[in-house]
Write a protein that holds these residues in place. Structure first.
Motif, mmCIF file in Angstrom:
data_model
loop_
_atom_site.group_PDB
_atom_site.id
_atom_site.type_symbol
_atom_site.label_atom_id
_atom_site.label_comp_id
_atom_site.label_asym_id
_atom_site.label_seq_id
_atom_site.Cartn_x
_atom_site.Cartn_y
_atom_site.Cartn_z
ATOM 1 N N TRP A 111 41.991 42.946 42.838
ATOM 2 C CA TRP A 111 40.997 41.952 43.255
ATOM 3 C C TRP A 111 41.514 41.169 44.448
ATOM 4 C CZ3 TRP A 111 39.620 36.844 40.279
ATOM 5 C CH2 TRP A 111 38.616 36.169 40.983
ATOM 6 N N THR A 112 42.745 40.693 44.354
ATOM 7 C CA THR A 112 43.336 39.938 45.454
ATOM 8 C C THR A 112 43.407 40.783 46.723
ATOM 9 O OG1 THR A 112 44.679 38.624 43.915
ATOM 10 C CG2 THR A 112 45.403 38.686 46.215
ATOM 11 N N VAL A 119 35.050 37.855 48.617
ATOM 12 C CA VAL A 119 35.835 37.621 47.396
ATOM 13 C C VAL A 119 35.022 37.977 46.154
ATOM 14 C CG1 VAL A 119 37.073 35.898 46.037
ATOM 15 C CG2 VAL A 119 37.187 35.826 48.536
ATOM 16 N N LEU A 120 33.749 37.597 46.135
ATOM 17 C CA LEU A 120 32.903 37.883 44.977
ATOM 18 C C LEU A 120 32.604 39.372 44.849
ATOM 19 C CD1 LEU A 120 30.319 34.937 45.044
ATOM 20 C CD2 LEU A 120 32.207 35.284 43.442
ATOM 21 N N LEU A 154 35.421 40.933 43.256
ATOM 22 C CA LEU A 154 35.497 40.522 41.853
ATOM 23 C C LEU A 154 34.716 41.476 40.951
ATOM 24 C CD1 LEU A 154 36.118 38.568 39.509
ATOM 25 C CD2 LEU A 154 34.217 37.143 40.306
ATOM 26 N N PHE A 182 40.332 32.932 41.810
ATOM 27 C CA PHE A 182 39.270 32.876 42.820
ATOM 28 C C PHE A 182 39.573 31.811 43.875
ATOM 29 C CE2 PHE A 182 35.339 30.873 44.338
ATOM 30 C CZ PHE A 182 34.678 31.966 44.887
ATOM 31 N N LEU A 234 40.265 32.628 47.775
ATOM 32 C CA LEU A 234 39.328 32.071 48.756
ATOM 33 C C LEU A 234 40.037 31.173 49.763
ATOM 34 C CD1 LEU A 234 36.351 32.011 49.555
ATOM 35 C CD2 LEU A 234 36.074 29.999 48.081
#
Length: 253
Positions: free
Chosen positions: A71-72, A105-106, A109, A145, A149
């Motif tokens: 994710w990162t 970012v979303l 996710l 998150f 961000l």
């Protein structure tokens, strides 16, 4: 109204990005599981069969680290070009340019969300049992998150005028893969180097996921609180840099 506009833009573009990613593929969103499963198989073979790191329940241990780190990594790689690759959107009057890093970012996710049921199943097969502690997961996700961000805003702004950022970022993330306990444990690291690993926020984030999903215990709230507070401060700093740079975006694109 402005908040509603932001929400509509974010939901629309996250949906468009996610659907477009797998639009012309045969297996669709299952491709989002291909990479973490491949790495899991490689790590399991290397560090359980070839070089035994002596980590109990290694399959779920490694898979947790892989999908959380992914994710990162995916979010930052998408964020760094979120402005430079969207000149048309940036030039649109009234478009909330600051929403672009959030969308990146979303969107990343969603891959974590797809992989998470597989992690729960793997943890159960590995000997774990779901517990009430799972209610703490949203707290850890929010902390991660905010951390992602805060970095995303800075690299997105810097990359507009300095395209070297998008070239060096994958190298930094690749190095980060090896200084974060993803496929190994801190117990495998010589004590002299523990301080370096403990200063890595992702060490504590990944440990929090493991505590909740694998071991059924509450995460280290002190460490998680420090990461969340630090990420909030860093996010304010990142948004300020982004806001100052955005007036030059069209000139430099």
């Amino acid at each position: 109204m402005r908040l509603n506009h932001w929400k509509d833009v974010v939901l629309l573009l996250v949906s468009r990005d996610f659907r477009g990613r797998y639009k012309h593929t045969k297996v669709g969103i299952l491709w989002s599981l291909a990479s973490p499963i491949m790495f899991l198989l490689i790590f399991y073979f290397l560090f359980q069969r070839v070089i035994n790191l002596d980590i109990p329940r290694y399959a779920s241990y490694a898979f947790t680290g892989i999908i959380v780190w992914n994710w990162t990594q995916q979010a930052l790689i998408a964020s760094v070009t979120s402005i430079s690759a969207n000149q048309g959107l940036v030039a649109q009057p009234g478009f909330p340019v600051a929403a672009l890093p959030v969308i990146s970012v979303l969107s990343a996710l969603l891959n974590l969300a797809i992989a998470f049921p597989l992690l729960l199943a793997l943890s159960w097969i590995d000997g774990g049992t779901p517990t009430f502690v799972l209610i703490a997961l949203p707290v850890v996700i929010i902390a991660q998150f905010l951390f992602i961000l805060s970095v995303a805003y800075i690299i997105a702004a810097l990359n507009v005028g300095l395209r070297d950022v998008e070239q060096i970022l994958p190298i930094i993330l690749q190095l980060g893969y090896y200084v974060t306990p993803i496929f190994f444990s801190l117990q495998n690291v010589p004590p002299d180097f523990h301080v370096m690993f403990r200063f890595n926020p992702m060490t504590w984030v990944i440990s929090s996921y493991r505590d909740i999903v694998m071991y059924g215990i509450w995460p280290n709230w002190t460490a998680l609180g420090i990461i969340t507070a630090g990420s909030c401060l860093f996010l304010v700093f990142g948004v300020r840099i982004f806001s100052r740079a955005r007036y030059r975006f069209l000139e430099e694109l």
